[in-house]
Design a protein around this motif. Sequence first.
Motif, short mmCIF file in Angstrom:
data_model
loop_
_atom_site.label_atom_id
_atom_site.label_comp_id
_atom_site.label_asym_id
_atom_site.label_seq_id
_atom_site.Cartn_x
_atom_site.Cartn_y
_atom_site.Cartn_z
N GLY A 160 -97.42 -23.70 15.00
CA GLY A 160 -97.47 -24.40 13.71
C GLY A 160 -96.97 -25.82 13.79
N THR A 161 -95.95 -26.05 14.59
CA THR A 161 -95.35 -27.39 14.68
C THR A 161 -95.14 -27.77 16.14
OG1 THR A 161 -93.12 -26.46 14.53
CG2 THR A 161 -94.17 -27.16 12.47
N PHE A 162 -95.14 -29.09 16.40
CA PHE A 162 -94.87 -29.61 17.73
C PHE A 162 -93.76 -30.65 17.61
CE2 PHE A 162 -99.20 -28.07 17.81
CZ PHE A 162 -99.30 -27.44 19.03
N GLU A 163 -92.79 -30.53 18.48
CA GLU A 163 -91.62 -31.40 18.42
C GLU A 163 -91.95 -32.78 18.97
OE1 GLU A 163 -87.71 -29.74 19.67
OE2 GLU A 163 -88.95 -28.08 20.40
N THR A 164 -91.34 -33.77 18.36
CA THR A 164 -91.31 -35.12 18.93
C THR A 164 -89.91 -35.33 19.47
OG1 THR A 164 -92.96 -35.94 17.34
CG2 THR A 164 -91.58 -37.57 18.45
N ILE A 165 -89.82 -35.52 20.78
CA ILE A 165 -88.50 -35.58 21.43
C ILE A 165 -88.28 -36.98 22.00
CG2 ILE A 165 -88.48 -33.13 21.96
CD1 ILE A 165 -89.38 -33.80 24.78
N THR A 166 -87.05 -37.20 22.45
CA THR A 166 -86.69 -38.48 23.04
C THR A 166 -87.02 -38.48 24.53
OG1 THR A 166 -84.45 -37.78 23.59
CG2 THR A 166 -84.80 -38.70 21.39
N GLU A 167 -86.98 -39.67 25.12
CA GLU A 167 -87.25 -39.79 26.55
C GLU A 167 -86.19 -39.04 27.37
OE1 GLU A 167 -89.65 -40.88 28.36
OE2 GLU A 167 -90.88 -41.60 26.71
N LEU A 187 -94.42 -29.34 22.23
CA LEU A 187 -94.06 -30.75 22.19
C LEU A 187 -95.27 -31.63 21.93
CD1 LEU A 187 -91.91 -30.79 25.49
CD2 LEU A 187 -91.07 -30.44 23.15
N VAL A 188 -94.98 -32.84 21.49
CA VAL A 188 -95.96 -33.92 21.47
C VAL A 188 -95.62 -34.86 22.62
CG1 VAL A 188 -96.90 -35.87 20.17
CG2 VAL A 188 -96.26 -33.77 18.97
N VAL A 189 -96.60 -35.08 23.53
CA VAL A 189 -96.36 -35.93 24.69
C VAL A 189 -97.45 -36.99 24.77
CG1 VAL A 189 -95.16 -34.13 25.99
CG2 VAL A 189 -97.64 -34.38 26.23
N TYR A 190 -97.14 -38.01 25.56
CA TYR A 190 -98.09 -39.11 25.81
C TYR A 190 -98.20 -39.26 27.34
CZ TYR A 190 -97.33 -40.25 20.90
OH TYR A 190 -97.24 -40.18 19.53
N GLY A 191 -99.30 -39.83 27.78
CA GLY A 191 -99.43 -40.02 29.21
C GLY A 191 -100.69 -40.76 29.59
N GLN A 192 -100.85 -40.91 30.92
CA GLN A 192 -102.02 -41.56 31.49
C GLN A 192 -102.54 -40.70 32.64
OE1 GLN A 192 -101.41 -45.56 32.96
NE2 GLN A 192 -103.58 -46.07 32.73
N ILE A 193 -103.84 -40.39 32.62
CA ILE A 193 -104.44 -39.50 33.61
C ILE A 193 -104.51 -40.20 34.97
CG2 ILE A 193 -106.52 -38.21 34.24
CD1 ILE A 193 -107.14 -37.99 31.25
N THR A 194 -104.02 -39.51 36.00
CA THR A 194 -104.06 -40.06 37.36
C THR A 194 -105.10 -39.37 38.24
OG1 THR A 194 -102.30 -38.54 38.05
CG2 THR A 194 -101.63 -40.74 37.28
N GLN A 195 -105.44 -38.12 37.95
CA GLN A 195 -106.46 -37.42 38.75
C GLN A 195 -107.15 -36.37 37.89
OE1 GLN A 195 -105.02 -35.57 42.35
NE2 GLN A 195 -107.03 -34.79 42.94
N ALA A 235 -92.32 -38.87 26.66
CA ALA A 235 -92.15 -38.38 25.29
C ALA A 235 -92.63 -39.38 24.25
CB ALA A 235 -90.68 -38.05 25.04
N ARG A 236 -92.72 -40.66 24.63
CA ARG A 236 -93.16 -41.70 23.70
C ARG A 236 -94.27 -42.52 24.35
NH1 ARG A 236 -89.18 -42.35 19.66
NH2 ARG A 236 -88.31 -40.25 19.39
N ARG A 237 -95.10 -43.13 23.51
CA ARG A 237 -96.18 -43.96 24.04
C ARG A 237 -95.59 -45.20 24.70
NH1 ARG A 237 -101.59 -46.25 20.85
NH2 ARG A 237 -102.60 -47.09 22.74
N ALA A 238 -96.10 -45.50 25.89
CA ALA A 238 -95.60 -46.66 26.63
C ALA A 238 -96.13 -47.94 26.00
CB ALA A 238 -96.01 -46.57 28.09
N THR A 239 -95.26 -48.95 25.97
CA THR A 239 -95.67 -50.24 25.40
C THR A 239 -96.33 -51.13 26.43
OG1 THR A 239 -93.45 -51.10 25.85
CG2 THR A 239 -93.85 -50.16 23.67
N ASP A 240 -96.18 -50.81 27.71
CA ASP A 240 -96.82 -51.60 28.76
C ASP A 240 -97.42 -50.65 29.78
OD1 ASP A 240 -94.46 -50.63 29.69
OD2 ASP A 240 -93.82 -52.46 30.69
N GLU A 241 -98.32 -51.16 30.60
CA GLU A 241 -99.01 -50.32 31.60
C GLU A 241 -98.00 -49.85 32.65
OE1 GLU A 241 -102.86 -50.55 34.60
OE2 GLU A 241 -102.28 -52.27 33.36
N GLY A 242 -98.10 -48.57 33.02
CA GLY A 242 -97.19 -48.01 34.01
C GLY A 242 -95.88 -47.56 33.40
N GLY A 243 -95.86 -47.33 32.09
CA GLY A 243 -94.61 -46.96 31.44
C GLY A 243 -94.29 -45.48 31.52
#
Length: 218
Positions: free
Chosen positions: A106-113, A131-139, A155-163
């Motif tokens: 029903g719910t997904f947590e937003t957590i800290t780094e 959880l709610v997660v963010y990321g970038q696909i590598t393979q 845990a949070r969206r990166a503000t710059d590339e490679g974050g």
Amino acid sequence: MAYPRHPDEAGNSSSHPSPVPGAAAYPGMPPPRSRKNQNAVLWIVGAVVCLLLLCCGIGVGGVLLYSLRSNQVAESATSPPTTPQAPTATPTSTPTSSAAAPALPGTFETITERQWRRMAERPDDHTGRTLVVYGQITQFDDATGKDRFLALVGARRATDEGGYDTNTMLYGDPKVLGDIAADDEFQAEVTVLKAYTYQSLVGPTRVPLLLVHSLRVL
């Protein structure tokens, strides 16, 4: 019957006949047999005995062999045929796309780094956490398959590339993953499953394994 006289050792004539070579020493006694004849008879008797023993041994062996073969044939005729068992498949450590996905939480947590890093270090201690997660696909290719991919996650969206810095394996239904590709940045709602080890170029690599419920390319 008169016998001619023969001189004895003293020169006196005697009326007894001279002994014939090979004749018996006493009247009525047969002359002694030759030693060669006795040896020949012994050899013949020995050969006959050996031949009889050999024939007996062959006959006994044949009877035993015939009995053994008869018993084997009888046992094979009475034994029921065995049904071959189907080979069992070896389960893989990674879940397959055909596995039933758990009900959508029903719910997904937003957590800290910081909370994310602690969870990534010991994912087995957080199994079942949503959880709610963010990321970038590598393979995401034939090596990973259509139902999983590797990504750097945070845990949070990166503000710059490679974050994003946590190497993670994400798994889900191909319909849920959608049309994704390497280098895509995403937001996903996931369930923590466990720690997962896979073979990489540097050897066994241990990462968190997440089950994807929804994914959106950013």
